[in-house]
Design an enzyme around this catalytic site. Structure first.
Site, mmCIF file in Angstrom:
data_model
loop_
_atom_site.group_PDB
_atom_site.id
_atom_site.type_symbol
_atom_site.label_atom_id
_atom_site.label_comp_id
_atom_site.label_asym_id
_atom_site.label_seq_id
_atom_site.Cartn_x
_atom_site.Cartn_y
_atom_site.Cartn_z
ATOM 1 N N CYS A 403 -10.068 -3.762 -2.253
ATOM 2 C CA CYS A 403 -10.473 -3.635 -3.653
ATOM 3 C C CYS A 403 -11.116 -2.281 -3.935
ATOM 4 O O CYS A 403 -11.311 -1.920 -5.094
ATOM 5 C CB CYS A 403 -11.425 -4.767 -4.026
ATOM 6 S SG CYS A 403 -10.609 -6.072 -4.958
ATOM 7 N N HIS A 524 9.022 -10.504 -3.172
ATOM 8 C CA HIS A 524 9.810 -9.271 -3.205
ATOM 9 C C HIS A 524 9.239 -8.294 -2.187
ATOM 10 O O HIS A 524 8.019 -8.192 -2.029
ATOM 11 C CB HIS A 524 9.765 -8.658 -4.605
ATOM 12 C CG HIS A 524 10.604 -7.426 -4.747
ATOM 13 N ND1 HIS A 524 11.982 -7.460 -4.760
ATOM 14 C CD2 HIS A 524 10.262 -6.120 -4.871
ATOM 15 C CE1 HIS A 524 12.451 -6.229 -4.897
ATOM 16 N NE2 HIS A 524 11.424 -5.403 -4.961
#
Length: 720
Positions: A403, A524
């Site tokens: 983060c 994906h």
């Protein structure tokens, strides 16, 4: 400039022994392009054999004798798997690892040392082997603490009258004497005399042991070890509250269960240190047997073998020629005598005195300094002519992972302002932890997406952290996780390594989501500059999910995890964080929070503490609910080691933006603005409910802390 050499070969080092530690140091200085390096070791550090007696005697602290494998692996660009190897499948080219899937290899090396666990009645229950060293050292520290506080009698038995047994006996006797205790230490030897040294050195050892009041039982055969004594055949029992096995070197049991060529359980290697008949496997150190040059088990040979091993691993990975290891026939023995005095023996000659201890200390410290002083690998210089603003950005610290790599809150808020107003089945969009949608059945579905720039090289651990991080948004809304889609970017690599990496990621993600009650249904994958792992997650709630808007005056704030992961990961990237600190933080970060979410699902308001730091997420609740917050600094849990790093000025690259965006006046504690990856749940609830929740969390083995309270206001945060 980004290195675009594809990864094509996997090198796996099993064990963090002395030779492997030196290989890691050398690898970091000159890595082999295209090779991916993995280290498997049970813990984040590995003890240095030479300093163990000094540590036991009290001359060195715990940190002084531990090789920091986390820092070494960061230096070498290697992933570190903190677990035990339990087997090898040579047909599949896989290392079997406890607690996770197998680790594939093209080339592997084994350096796991030996054990001193003895096959004696009662040993497993009432004794500890001198090796593995870290286990013995920890048990000794506990025993010495008990003796010092009068909770145990200072009676010690050492099984084995060789150099190792005598050295440890003197170290333990000296440590207890220095603590003001009269020790009763006895060495039990099966043979007629102290072994492993010549007559002159033996006489010196006996004299030193006598001075420390150490007893010696010769020709002693052990019948059984009990809780408070060692029973001997035809001799009086030896009273002992702490029993140490130091009689010889024993191989690890799992090696004997493999099809590796062995001699008495030790792995047979050839002159180039490769395993007989298998040029994809190497072994070194005490776990290896060298039939071409038999030698006793001594750390000096592992240290001398390291350069040869390093060169031959590179050769095996690249198709080059290997070199021959020629161990010296005679080596200098330096033996600690309890206090700061040592004995040296070579060629039958022996000398003793304080000067020899100082010499030994200098040698040991130089070895540890060699592994501790890791050069900072400088980034290539920027082009001479660049666009305006480039130099200012490049002057900042390297971009953090996790983060810490997020876009600042202010920039993000401005961008989200341009989104169209929600309509139709969308109940809530940007601004909360997840979007909320009505479902045809009358309930609600929440949806969120998160991805993380890699903070560790291990795809398995990174996947676990990323999955927990993504699920935090669903848990924070009191919803039941439903499905997840993966979004992956892998570094450029061969098809074989792609398959290995995707298998590890898929298996790890499936485990985390299954634990949370969700399913991984696809995703994906692309290749790019670096590994990035993300997930889109959905969850369901029969009624309106918990948001940040429902907090009420008088509520207290409950936090389930410490803060400070951002500063620890920033220090890890810089190579300045201790391995144990990093490993502890990562272990907590990869732990799912489904149990915490279940306990807190009656909260008035809830969020998860992530990229905008504790202050930013508290302020989000305050602004949405029309409240002020009072935070209690002493009640806020902090990751071990984070405070010291923060006080040294270490900070995530996102921290300054968080401080500016939070607009909190008067709060100087940088950790409140530290971006968290897979951070804790932050819940607003009545105090009585909070106290019951914390008690329920404790019964589940989870953490919970009341860190402040809320009152009517306009978003002001104070820290007391």
């Amino acid at each position: 400039m980004q290195n675009d050499v594809p990864l094509t070969r996997d090198l796996v080092l099993v064990g963090g022994g002395h030779a492997h530690a030196l290989v890691l140091k050398a690898w970091g200085m000159d890595p082999l392009p295209g090779a991916r390096l993995t280290v498997i070791n049970p813990g984040p550090t590995a003890p240095y054999t030479g300093m163990l007696p000094g540590h036991v005697a009290g001359h060195y602290g715990r940190d002084d004798l531990e090789i920091d494998l986390v820092r070494l692996c960061r230096h070498a660009g290697a992933r570190l798997i903190l677990s035990k190897a339990t087997g090898i499948d040579r047909q599949a080219h896989e290392i079997i690892v406890d607690g996770r899937g197998p680790v594939a290899y093209d080339i592997a090396s084994i350096d796991i040392g030996i054990t001193a666990q003895m096959d004696l009645p009662g040993f497993a229950d009432h004794a500890v082997g001198a090796k593995p060293l870290d286990v013995y050292a920890a048990r000794w520290r506990d025993f010495l603490d008990q003796v010092t506080h009068g909770k145990a009698e200072p009676k010690v038995a050492v099984i084995g009258g060789g150099v190792a047994g005598c050295e440890l006996a003197m170290a333990m006797a000296f440590a207890m004497t220095q603590a003001g205790i009269s020790p009763q230490v006895t060495v039990i030897e099966a043979g007629p005399q102290i072994s492993g040294v010549g007559p002159r050195a033996r006489a010196m050892l006996l004299s030193a042991m006598t001075d420390l009041g150490i007893g010696l039982r010769l020709n002693a055969r052990i019948e059984r070890i009990e809780a408070q004594q060692v029973l001997l055949n035809d001799q009086d029992p030896v009273s002992a509250r702490f029993c140490v096995g130091a009689a010889g070197a024993f191989p690890h049991e799992w090696i004997a269960q493999t099809d590796l060529p062995q001699k008495d359980g030790f792995i047979e290697v050839g002159p180039d240190l490769s395993i007989a008949g298998d040029n994809t496997l190497f072994a070194v150190g005490d776990c290896a047997h060298m039939p071409f040059a038999p030698r006793p088990k001594a750390g000096v040979f592992a240290v001398r073998a390291a350069p040869i091993l390093h060169a031959n691993l590179r050769a095996a990975l690249s198709g080059g020629r290997t070199r021959t290891f020629r161990p010296q026939k005679n080596y200098l023995k330096l033996i600690s005598l309890g206090g700061k005095s040592a004995m040296a023996e070579k060629y039958g000659l022996a000398f003793a005195g304080p000067l020899l201890w100082r010499w030994k200390n200098r040698i040991d410290q130089a070895f540890m300094d060699r592994l501790d002083e890791l050069p900072v690998m400088k980034a290539p210089p920027a082009p001479t002519q660049v666009a305006s603003g480039v130099q200012e950005i490049l002057a900042d610290k390297p971009l953090c992972g996790g983060c810490g790599a997020k876009v600042g809150g202010g920039v993000l808020s401005d961008a989200l302002c341009d989104l169209p107003k929600i309509s139709g089945d969308v109940v809530a969009g940007a601004g909360d932890d997840a979007a909320i949608l009505r479902t045809p059945g009358g309930g609600f579905q929440v949806m969120s997406a998160d991805h993380l720039r890699s903070i560790v090289h291990d795809p398995v651990q990174m996947t676990r952290i990323a999955a927990v991080h993504a699920l935090g948004d669903v848990w924070a809304m009191g919803a039941k996780p439903q499905v997840a889609l993966a979004s992956l970017i892998l570094p450029r690599m061969s098809a074989a390594l792609q398959a290995r990496t995707l298998r590890e990621i898929t298996q790890s993600a499936t485990e985390v989501f299954h634990t949370a009650g969700a399913q991984l249904v696809g995703g994906h994958t692309t290749m790019g500059a670096e590994m990035t792992i993300g997930f889109t997650v959905t969850g369901t709630h029969p009624t309106m999910p918990i948001t940040v808007t429902g907090a009420q005056p008088g509520d207290v704030l409950v936090l389930t995890r410490p803060i400070g992961s951002g500063v620890i990961m920033a220090a890890h990237m810089q190579g300045s964080a201790e391995g144990r600190i990093v490993a502890n933080a990562l272990q907590i970060m990869e732990r799912p929070q489904h149990r915490e979410a279940e306990v807190l699902r009656q909260a008035h308001a809830m969020t998860d503490v992530t990229g905008f730091g504790l202050a930013g997420h508290v302020r989000a609740i305050c602004l949405a609910s029309g409240l002020d917050a009072e935070l209690w600094q002493s009640a806020i849990p902090i990751y071990p080691g984070a405070r010291a790093l923060s006080d040294r000025g270490v900070a995530s690259t996102l921290m300054p933006s968080n401080r500016a965006d939070a607009a909190v006046a008067g709060i100087e504690d940088a950790l409140l603005f530290d971006p968290q990856t897979a951070g804790g749940l932050l819940a607003a609830m009545p105090r009585k409910d909070a106290e019951r929740a914390i008690a329920a969390l404790a019964k589940l083995g989870c953490g919970g802390h009341i860190i402040g309270r809320l009152e009517t206001g306009a978003g002001t945060i104070t820290l007391i």
